[in-house]
Design an enzyme around this catalytic site. Structure first.
Site, PDB file in Angstrom:
ATOM      1  CD  GLN A 207      -2.720  -1.564   0.484  1.00  0.00           C
ATOM      2  OE1 GLN A 207      -3.352  -0.640  -0.023  1.00  0.00           O
ATOM      3  NE2 GLN A 207      -2.942  -2.839   0.165  1.00  0.00           N
ATOM      4  CG  HIS A 208       0.157   4.586  -2.481  1.00  0.00           C
ATOM      5  ND1 HIS A 208       1.246   4.677  -3.337  1.00  0.00           N
ATOM      6  CD2 HIS A 208      -0.922   4.332  -3.273  1.00  0.00           C
ATOM      7  CE1 HIS A 208       0.836   4.502  -4.587  1.00  0.00           C
ATOM      8  NE2 HIS A 208      -0.464   4.280  -4.578  1.00  0.00           N
TER       9      HIS A 208
END
Length: 633
Positions: free
Chosen positions: A271-272
């Site tokens: 994920q970011h």
């Protein structure tokens, strides 16, 4: 006489080679169809092994019942969580507050209040280390713990000793490592890779001569005559030859982008990042922009060689920019984004919009600066002929960096400290709650308005900020132009220097230079650097760090694919040659079968579906490739 005899032998050998080549050419339709069959079968086999293996793990794990003391099973809890049962033997109230290791400079948040001589249950985030503060009116205790995903713990508060709480924390449920599916997937990929190359080795050694027609004609000729040795000083790339490593790199970036956009198995490192720092998901979009610059350098020189006028080139740039921006508006405001779309809340910027604006600036500069041939080969400064003739591009690059730095650190932002780079919310102990992104958000707020910005920034989950923030905002476009110019430089090096050793050395020098500058700017730290590495801000250190990685990876892929030819670049070569179409399609069809299927809320199930989604588009791109369908925008 000896020389004449050698010529005669050589002539006979050449005629023999020509006859053999002619015979093989007659088999080209068979070769083509067989190659297509092999690629499709291997692709489907890869998907089947990976997905079925992961789903088998889901099935086996579904029989495990890690029952919790409160009557709930493992599957009733969210991913990346652990249950802690608190048992208090004190006659006073206990206050439990928590701070995540990823929430930098955040205050402790109240998690639970435990009444005297009672018990309670609370869940903890297992993605990052947790700092726990237990306190009463007269005593306290500080703990640091990394919890296991889906684990169960018992926290016993036994009493007070010397003004400090006497507690024990024991784990009572030991689930398997939630990262095991990732390890299995990597093992499957490595296994298939080595099996593929082992079979290729056996074929080249004529162990499977009867299957030789599966090889392309060029490889058959090399098998008979021997592959010529690569000379560092003599290797040249034909002007019309497509550089496969660039397409493979682009396809690899796109494949990872699809995987993380589909969820990345719900693992935090896919994920970011919440704010400062880097994860796998943060790498792919900047790499894509970098490679766009590389492609501009290669395609524009080729267009000028074919006699295309600069005015025609510029018109194509304008047309492509408009098409990309329009498609970006459509994708950014799709109904599946979780809100009904109207002109009052239309999101103006996004991924394709940023690509469009970046492409327009860099391609316009290259329209002015590009040449059809190397005009500076004989000059005394020819060692830098990939730099000096393009002074206008570098002037614009320097001005953008200066303007971005001045706006970031000198622009007054109402209610916020000048030069603020933090996430707002709980960051900086909640002092600047609505200052997310500082000048970057303020510029978007003034020009675009909050309703036309991205409403769910990645920092919300950790820092609990509430204001909109657009990671594809206006200020970040300047930095995307800079990284595209660095990719443009990689393409210029590729077209300027014919010796593979020289151009790879220059790429590596750029990798070292940009990496060191990025390290100095962030002081080689995740937090507290002068300019932290931050994807949300597209900070200067971020784009330099990603450029360094891109130069390194491009050098590696170029050597093994285009020079040594140890790898064809498949399967990533295929989406790399239809990148925009595959990107748009993966967004549009994300919620449709067979890409979207309801699965158990486990990492294994999500990973299986997200890998399947990525492989599905690899197969589609391979089909387009072998049917010679290439859609350019």
């Amino acid at each position: 006489m000896a020389r004449d005899e050698n010529r005669g032998d050589g002539g006979e050998r050449e005629r023999g080679v020509a006859a053999a080549a002619e015979q093989r050419v007659s088999l080209s339709p068979v070769v083509s169809s067989k190659m297509r069959l092999v690629v499709e079968v291997c692709s489907v086999a890869f998907v089947a092994i990976a997905v079925l293996g992961l789903l088998k793990m889901v099935e086996s794990n579904s029989d495990l019942s890690w029952h919790l003391s409160d009557g709930y099973t493992r599957h009733n809890r969210q991913l990346d969580s652990a249950l802690v049962n608190i048992v208090s033997h004190l006659n006073s109230t206990v206050y439990l507050s928590v701070l995540s290791d990823m929430c930098y400079k955040c205050p402790f948040q109240m998690k639970k209040i435990v009444e005297p001589n009672s018990s309670a249950s609370v869940t903890f985030d297992t993605r990052f280390r947790q700092h726990i503060n237990l306190s009463t009116y007269s005593s306290s205790l500080y703990l640091t713990k990394s919890f296991v995903d889906q684990g169960e713990y018992v926290l016993s508060i036994n009493g007070i000793t010397s003004g400090s709480l006497n507690v024990t924390l024991d784990q009572t449920c030991f689930p398997p490592d939630s990262n095991i599916p990732v390890y299995v997937l990597l093992a499957i990929i490595v296994f298939i890779f080595f099996v593929w190359h082992f079979l290729h080795f056996l074929i080249k050694r004529r162990v499977f001569c009867q299957f030789a027609f599966f090889l392309p004609i060029e490889q058959l000729i090399n098998t008979d005559l021997g592959v010529p040795l690569v000379s560092e000083d003599a290797v040249e790339v034909a002007p019309s030859m497509r550089i496969k490593s660039v397409d493979a790199f682009r396809g690899l970036s796109l494949a990872i982008m699809i995987f993380v956009n589909y969820g990345g198995g719900q693992y935090w490192y896919f994920q970011h990042s919440a704010w400062d720092g880097l994860t796998v998901a943060d790498l792919v979009f900047p790499w894509f922009v970098f490679l766009m610059g590389t492609s501009i350098a290669m395609s524009f020189r080729g267009a000028l060689r074919r006699g295309t006028s600069r005015l025609t080139l510029f018109w194509k740039v304008v047309k492509r920019t408009a098409i990309l921006f329009f498609l970006g508006l459509v994708l950014s405001n799709h109904q599946s984004c979780g809100r009904s779309v109207s002109f009052s809340n239309l999101r103006i910027l996004g991924v394709l919009q940023r690509l469009a604006l970046t492409y327009f600036v860099v391609a316009s500069l290259e329209t002015v600066s590009a040449t059809s041939t190397d005009l500076n080969l004989r000059l005394w400064w020819s060692f830098a002929r990939d730099l000096f003739p393009f002074w206008l591009t570098w002037l614009v690059c320097g001005c953008l960096i200066l303007l971005h730095t001045c706006l970031t650190f000198l622009l007054p932002v109402p209610g916020c400290p000048t030069g603020y780079l933090g996430p707002g919310g709980l960051g900086d102990y909640g002092k600047h709650f609505n200052c997310t992104g500082g000048a970057a958000r303020y510029i978007d707020h003034v020009i675009l308005g909050d309703s036309h910005m991205y409403q769910y920034p990645t920092s919300m989950n950790i820092y609990q900020n509430t204001v909109p923030y657009d990671p594809e905002g206006i200020l970040g476009i300047m930095m995307s132009i800079v990284i595209c110019i660095l990719g443009l430089q990689a393409g210029r090096i590729l077209k300027t220097y014919q010796s593979w050793a020289r151009l790879v050395r220059r790429w590596l020098l750029w990798a070292v230079f940009t990496g060191l500058v990025a390290g100095v700017l962030c002081r080689f730290e995740q937090f507290d650097g002068w300019i932290p590495v931050n994807k949300n801000l597209w900070s200067l250190s971020f784009i330099l760090a990603l450029s360094s990685m891109a130069f390194l990876l491009l050098s590696f892929l170029y050597v093994i694919i285009d020079v040594l030819q140890l790898w064809t670049g498949a399967p990533f070569l295929y989406p790399g040659m239809n990148s925009i179409v595959i990107y748009i399609c993966h967004e549009v069809f994300e919620d449709y079968f067979p890409l979207h299927i309801s699965v158990p809320q486990t990492h294994i199930a999500h990973l299986a579906m997200d890998v399947w989604g990525m492989c599905f588009w690899l197969i589609i791109s391979a089909a387009l490739y072998y049917k010679d369908i290439f859609i350019a925008i």
